[in-house]
Motif scaffolding. Sequence first.
Motif, PDB file in Angstrom:
ATOM      1  N   ILE A 182       3.944   8.028   2.464  1.00  0.00           N
ATOM      2  CA  ILE A 182       4.501   9.081   1.600  1.00  0.00           C
ATOM      3  C   ILE A 182       4.012  10.439   2.074  1.00  0.00           C
ATOM      4  N   ASN A 183       4.918  11.405   2.060  1.00  0.00           N
ATOM      5  CA  ASN A 183       4.574  12.766   2.458  1.00  0.00           C
ATOM      6  C   ASN A 183       5.386  13.743   1.624  1.00  0.00           C
ATOM      7  N   GLU A 184       4.687  14.667   0.972  1.00  0.00           N
ATOM      8  CA  GLU A 184       5.317  15.714   0.162  1.00  0.00           C
ATOM      9  C   GLU A 184       6.324  15.137  -0.826  1.00  0.00           C
ATOM     10  N   GLY A 185       5.928  14.062  -1.505  1.00  0.00           N
ATOM     11  CA  GLY A 185       6.751  13.500  -2.562  1.00  0.00           C
ATOM     12  C   GLY A 185       7.890  12.618  -2.119  1.00  0.00           C
ATOM     13  N   PHE A 233      -0.501  -6.879  -5.552  1.00  0.00           N
ATOM     14  CA  PHE A 233      -1.434  -5.752  -5.489  1.00  0.00           C
ATOM     15  C   PHE A 233      -0.676  -4.520  -4.986  1.00  0.00           C
ATOM     16  N   ILE A 234      -0.836  -3.408  -5.689  1.00  0.00           N
ATOM     17  CA  ILE A 234      -0.316  -2.123  -5.211  1.00  0.00           C
ATOM     18  C   ILE A 234      -1.511  -1.204  -5.041  1.00  0.00           C
ATOM     19  N   PHE A 235      -1.788  -0.846  -3.806  1.00  0.00           N
ATOM     20  CA  PHE A 235      -3.028  -0.170  -3.427  1.00  0.00           C
ATOM     21  C   PHE A 235      -2.718   1.238  -2.954  1.00  0.00           C
ATOM     22  N   VAL A 236      -3.447   2.214  -3.482  1.00  0.00           N
ATOM     23  CA  VAL A 236      -3.267   3.612  -3.079  1.00  0.00           C
ATOM     24  C   VAL A 236      -4.443   4.048  -2.215  1.00  0.00           C
ATOM     25  N   THR A 237      -4.152   4.662  -1.075  1.00  0.00           N
ATOM     26  CA  THR A 237      -5.214   5.164  -0.207  1.00  0.00           C
ATOM     27  C   THR A 237      -4.676   6.262   0.708  1.00  0.00           C
ATOM     28  N   HIS A 238      -5.608   7.101   1.184  1.00  0.00           N
ATOM     29  CA  HIS A 238      -5.262   8.061   2.237  1.00  0.00           C
ATOM     30  C   HIS A 238      -5.837   7.588   3.567  1.00  0.00           C
ATOM     31  N   ASP A 239      -6.523   6.442   3.533  1.00  0.00           N
ATOM     32  CA  ASP A 239      -7.224   5.913   4.704  1.00  0.00           C
ATOM     33  C   ASP A 239      -6.313   4.945   5.456  1.00  0.00           C
ATOM     34  N   GLN A 240      -5.857   5.366   6.627  1.00  0.00           N
ATOM     35  CA  GLN A 240      -4.928   4.542   7.403  1.00  0.00           C
ATOM     36  C   GLN A 240      -5.535   3.206   7.795  1.00  0.00           C
ATOM     37  N   THR A 270       0.822  -1.214   0.000  1.00  0.00           N
ATOM     38  CA  THR A 270       0.000   0.000   0.000  1.00  0.00           C
ATOM     39  C   THR A 270       0.850   1.256   0.000  1.00  0.00           C
ATOM     40  N   LEU A 271       0.465   2.201  -0.860  1.00  0.00           N
ATOM     41  CA  LEU A 271       1.034   3.546  -0.856  1.00  0.00           C
ATOM     42  C   LEU A 271       0.056   4.424  -0.082  1.00  0.00           C
ATOM     43  N   LEU A 272       0.484   4.903   1.067  1.00  0.00           N
ATOM     44  CA  LEU A 272      -0.397   5.615   1.996  1.00  0.00           C
ATOM     45  C   LEU A 272       0.110   7.028   2.229  1.00  0.00           C
ATOM     46  N   GLY A 273      -0.821   7.984   2.198  1.00  0.00           N
ATOM     47  CA  GLY A 273      -0.433   9.355   2.497  1.00  0.00           C
ATOM     48  C   GLY A 273      -1.586  10.299   2.259  1.00  0.00           C
TER      49      GLY A 273
END
Length: 364
Positions: free
Chosen positions: A214-217, A194-201, A40-43
């Motif tokens: 991830i934060n500010e790139g 699976f590579i999952f993108v979310t802002h939901d922790q 997961t890519l989280l931010g």
Amino acid sequence: MTNNISVDVRSARKVYDATSGTVVALDSVSVQIRKGEFFTLLGPSGCGKTTLLRLIAGFESPTAGEILLNGTDISGKPPFERPVNTVFQSYALFPHLTVRQNISFGLEMLGRPKDEVARKTDEVLELVKMTAMADRKPQQLSGGQQQRVALARALAPEPEVLLLDEPLSALDLKLRKEMQHELKRLQLETGITFIFVTHDQEEALAMSDRVAVINEGRVEQIGTVHEIYYQPATRFVASFIGETNIIQAEVIGTDATHTLCRLEGGLPLHIPISPTPIGTKILLSLRPEKIRLHRADSGVMNSFPARIAMEVFKGAVDDLTLVTQGGLELRALLANHGQTELDFHEGEPAFACIQPEDINIIQA
């Protein structure tokens, strides 16, 4: 170890031109994603996580750096030449086609034989539990059912990597939780990366094998869900993942097993042994659920008197604000047992107890 890597992002940088100047969406991001992993890519919004996903998909080209798939550089390849499929926030189903036709469409465009198209369509319909609705049109389906069809369509060609760009964001809370379990089940059954993108922790913690915060790139931390929750590396990770107490402290001594700190108001606190020199100012992270409350001083390490300044009932837990004698405020989450002798309420005195191993030193 290299043979186990599915996607290898090396120093990826993405810069956009804007009227106000250049915008750095990704700044030298490196991530290795293992085969068969739910990653997961989280931010927060605008941090660069979707940009990274689009680089892997081929919808964007990196300004610098490389994207490798199974050891081969695919940075210059168009999306249709990559064994990668994407599930978007919008289901993007063809409204005039049935569920079965929506799923088989992609296979037909790839030139697969008719018998293979029919067999594979039936397989993924069964996988996402939509066989009984195969002849319905998208408008006859609920949001969750449409999302299952979108997943089936993406899984049908058997991609090596499935990219999911916040696919559950349009669903209501109950359905979103149900689909979290379904996504994890699908990933385990298919073995696809699976590579999952979310802002939901909560989504990230519920489904992921590993998470990149991830934060500010930039990538702040990569780890298992337990590592990023219980051992956050930075203040941002500690604050973004769940709830935490960020405490300023000064190192005042060490012994064979612990480092001694002084907190706000002079409160002493033992933390895990650290090579940090005496006199150094540090930041500590302490999860609220790790604080234990007692009616009397238990006499153990890191036990100190406090007053419950605020109580917020949250059903399964009570959210308490504690104020120590030195004026330090701490949040504590206590399981709501419904037993009077175990409950603590606003205005009452208590003794807070903290285990040293539950405290983490974090970067500012």
